[in-house]
Write a protein that holds these residues in place. Sequence first.
Motif, PDB file in Angstrom:
ATOM      1  N   LEU A  38       0.824  -1.209   0.000  1.00 20.87           N
ATOM      2  CA  LEU A  38       0.000   0.000   0.000  1.00 20.87           C
ATOM      3  C   LEU A  38       0.863   1.265   0.000  1.00 20.87           C
ATOM      4  N   ARG A  39       2.009   1.195   0.652  1.00 21.31           N
ATOM      5  CA  ARG A  39       2.888   2.370   0.732  1.00 21.31           C
ATOM      6  C   ARG A  39       3.443   2.748  -0.638  1.00 21.31           C
ATOM      7  N   VAL A  40       3.873   1.750  -1.417  1.00 24.45           N
ATOM      8  CA  VAL A  40       4.511   2.064  -2.705  1.00 24.45           C
ATOM      9  C   VAL A  40       3.492   2.395  -3.796  1.00 24.45           C
ATOM     10  N   ASP A  41       2.236   2.023  -3.574  1.00 25.78           N
ATOM     11  CA  ASP A  41       1.210   2.296  -4.586  1.00 25.78           C
ATOM     12  C   ASP A  41       0.665   3.705  -4.393  1.00 25.78           C
ATOM     13  N   ASP A  42       1.212   4.644  -5.147  1.00 22.87           N
ATOM     14  CA  ASP A  42       0.747   6.030  -5.069  1.00 22.87           C
ATOM     15  C   ASP A  42      -0.184   6.371  -6.226  1.00 22.87           C
ATOM     16  N   SER A  43      -0.692   5.325  -6.915  1.00 19.20           N
ATOM     17  CA  SER A  43      -1.561   5.563  -8.068  1.00 19.20           C
ATOM     18  C   SER A  43      -2.926   6.095  -7.655  1.00 19.20           C
ATOM     19  N   GLY A  44      -3.377   5.749  -6.435  1.00 18.48           N
ATOM     20  CA  GLY A  44      -4.717   6.133  -5.998  1.00 18.48           C
ATOM     21  C   GLY A  44      -5.819   5.419  -6.751  1.00 18.48           C
ATOM     22  N   ALA A  45      -5.462   4.381  -7.483  1.00 19.53           N
ATOM     23  CA  ALA A  45      -6.421   3.717  -8.362  1.00 19.53           C
ATOM     24  C   ALA A  45      -7.246   2.647  -7.665  1.00 19.53           C
ATOM     25  N   SER A  46      -6.709   2.075  -6.595  1.00 18.73           N
ATOM     26  CA  SER A  46      -7.330   0.879  -6.025  1.00 18.73           C
ATOM     27  C   SER A  46      -7.304   0.915  -4.512  1.00 18.73           C
ATOM     28  N   THR A  47      -8.298   0.279  -3.911  1.00 18.08           N
ATOM     29  CA  THR A  47      -8.378   0.150  -2.455  1.00 18.08           C
ATOM     30  C   THR A  47      -8.811  -1.263  -2.098  1.00 18.08           C
ATOM     31  N   LEU A  48      -8.156  -1.825  -1.101  1.00 15.86           N
ATOM     32  CA  LEU A  48      -8.558  -3.126  -0.574  1.00 15.86           C
ATOM     33  C   LEU A  48      -9.756  -2.916   0.351  1.00 15.86           C
ATOM     34  N   VAL A  49     -10.901  -3.433  -0.051  1.00  7.83           N
ATOM     35  CA  VAL A  49     -12.141  -3.249   0.707  1.00  7.83           C
ATOM     36  C   VAL A  49     -12.213  -4.213   1.879  1.00  7.83           C
ATOM     37  N   THR A  50     -11.879  -5.479   1.622  1.00  8.00           N
ATOM     38  CA  THR A  50     -11.931  -6.469   2.688  1.00  8.00           C
ATOM     39  C   THR A  50     -11.086  -7.676   2.319  1.00  8.00           C
ATOM     40  N   LEU A  51     -10.755  -8.445   3.341  1.00 10.82           N
ATOM     41  CA  LEU A  51     -10.022  -9.701   3.212  1.00 10.82           C
ATOM     42  C   LEU A  51     -10.785 -10.729   4.036  1.00 10.82           C
ATOM     43  N   LEU A  52     -11.226 -11.815   3.403  1.00 13.88           N
ATOM     44  CA  LEU A  52     -12.124 -12.780   4.027  1.00 13.88           C
ATOM     45  C   LEU A  52     -11.578 -14.193   3.877  1.00 13.88           C
ATOM     46  N   TYR A  53     -11.915 -15.056   4.840  1.00 14.51           N
ATOM     47  CA  TYR A  53     -11.566 -16.473   4.699  1.00 14.51           C
ATOM     48  C   TYR A  53     -12.788 -17.317   5.056  1.00 14.51           C
ATOM     49  N   ASP A  67     -15.542 -20.024   6.298  1.00 18.71           N
ATOM     50  CA  ASP A  67     -15.919 -20.682   7.552  1.00 18.71           C
ATOM     51  C   ASP A  67     -16.868 -21.842   7.298  1.00 18.71           C
ATOM     52  N   SER A  68     -17.527 -21.839   6.139  1.00 16.84           N
ATOM     53  CA  SER A  68     -18.328 -22.977   5.682  1.00 16.84           C
ATOM     54  C   SER A  68     -18.337 -22.938   4.163  1.00 16.84           C
ATOM     55  N   GLY A  69     -18.776 -24.055   3.567  1.00 13.61           N
ATOM     56  CA  GLY A  69     -18.584 -24.189   2.131  1.00 13.61           C
ATOM     57  C   GLY A  69     -17.177 -24.714   1.893  1.00 13.61           C
ATOM     58  N   PRO A  70     -16.574 -24.495   0.720  1.00 16.70           N
ATOM     59  CA  PRO A  70     -15.177 -24.906   0.513  1.00 16.70           C
ATOM     60  C   PRO A  70     -14.278 -24.239   1.554  1.00 16.70           C
ATOM     61  N   LEU A  71     -13.514 -25.041   2.282  1.00 20.41           N
ATOM     62  CA  LEU A  71     -12.692 -24.507   3.358  1.00 20.41           C
ATOM     63  C   LEU A  71     -11.288 -24.157   2.884  1.00 20.41           C
ATOM     64  N   ASN A  72     -10.580 -23.387   3.709  1.00 17.17           N
ATOM     65  CA  ASN A  72      -9.237 -22.894   3.376  1.00 17.17           C
ATOM     66  C   ASN A  72      -9.249 -22.079   2.093  1.00 17.17           C
ATOM     67  N   VAL A  73     -10.285 -21.263   1.962  1.00 22.68           N
ATOM     68  CA  VAL A  73     -10.400 -20.333   0.840  1.00 22.68           C
ATOM     69  C   VAL A  73     -10.280 -18.917   1.384  1.00 22.68           C
ATOM     70  N   VAL A  74      -9.488 -18.101   0.713  1.00 20.28           N
ATOM     71  CA  VAL A  74      -9.324 -16.697   1.086  1.00 20.28           C
ATOM     72  C   VAL A  74      -9.773 -15.827  -0.079  1.00 20.28           C
ATOM     73  N   TYR A  75     -10.521 -14.768   0.218  1.00 23.37           N
ATOM     74  CA  TYR A  75     -10.973 -13.814  -0.794  1.00 23.37           C
ATOM     75  C   TYR A  75     -10.415 -12.424  -0.486  1.00 23.37           C
ATOM     76  N   GLU A  76      -9.918 -11.766  -1.512  1.00 23.06           N
ATOM     77  CA  GLU A  76      -9.654 -10.335  -1.454  1.00 23.06           C
ATOM     78  C   GLU A  76     -10.735  -9.638  -2.279  1.00 23.06           C
ATOM     79  N   VAL A  77     -11.240  -8.508  -1.800  1.00 21.01           N
ATOM     80  CA  VAL A  77     -12.141  -7.673  -2.584  1.00 21.01           C
ATOM     81  C   VAL A  77     -11.485  -6.306  -2.738  1.00 21.01           C
ATOM     82  N   TRP A  78     -11.152  -5.960  -3.972  1.00 18.87           N
ATOM     83  CA  TRP A  78     -10.537  -4.671  -4.293  1.00 18.87           C
ATOM     84  C   TRP A  78     -11.511  -3.818  -5.097  1.00 18.87           C
ATOM     85  N   ARG A  79     -11.452  -2.521  -4.886  1.00 21.52           N
ATOM     86  CA  ARG A  79     -12.206  -1.568  -5.699  1.00 21.52           C
ATOM     87  C   ARG A  79     -11.220  -0.772  -6.549  1.00 21.52           C
TER      88      ARG A  79
END
Length: 265
Positions: A188-203, A205-217
Amino acid sequence: RSSLPSSRVIIGGLMFRNATNRQFSTPSAPGFFELRQYVIRPGSMKPYMTETFAAAGVRKAIFDTQDSRWLSFFSTEIGGSLTSVHHLYWYKDYDVRDKIRAKAASSLEWGAYLKEVRPLMDSQKNCALIEATSTLQAAGLPGALSFAAPDDSCTAVAYELRRYQLKLGYNTVPDFLKLYGEGLPDKLRVDDSGASTLVTLLYSDSGPLNVVYEVWRHESLQRSLAARQASRQSSKWKEAVGSIALLAETFDTQFLRPTPFSPWQ
């Protein structure tokens, strides 16, 4: 914009609302998120979206409470089934979800909406997710429940859903989050583009396990490339990604568009 109300803060070029500027206060309990993904029958997207747009107020009335939130509604732009939609909810706990689902089942307006759209669906799936809130907060990001897009959102906005299927094991997700958290602040420090933001990071708890999601805008699909290029200047992030790759079995990404009635724009 020269000034903002004290109930809002700017982080990474995006506006985040504090509890004082929300209809409901930001919850203190972590709760869980539910990601629902539907595939609409080919040729049926237009009537599905028309009905869903018309019922957006009903959805909000049912799912937005002190203990639950309807957060987003996206359609797929690139990277998956082009007739798929994705919507995200938050619940304080499973008892709250049970109450909200019962409320929806008893709503005549919601029932009328489902009667119209169910024949248009090909498949439905969902999963329960936990937010890695401490990882986000350590990088100066407040997480999904405090996220709000800028008031001046443009029509080119795209969200990106990045999905990691990790190897089996009790420690795999904690190891992933540790590595991710070590590299994220420098990315995040080196990205001075202002183009994108990390909205959330999720893993999961049910359904397919050991899955991680990033949501970027991203400000646009094209502008997302600026953020990617900038992140490659971070040695700590590249080191983290190299280690994360050893934990992952698969990785895929989809670009999504917020629908006109999505809370997240």
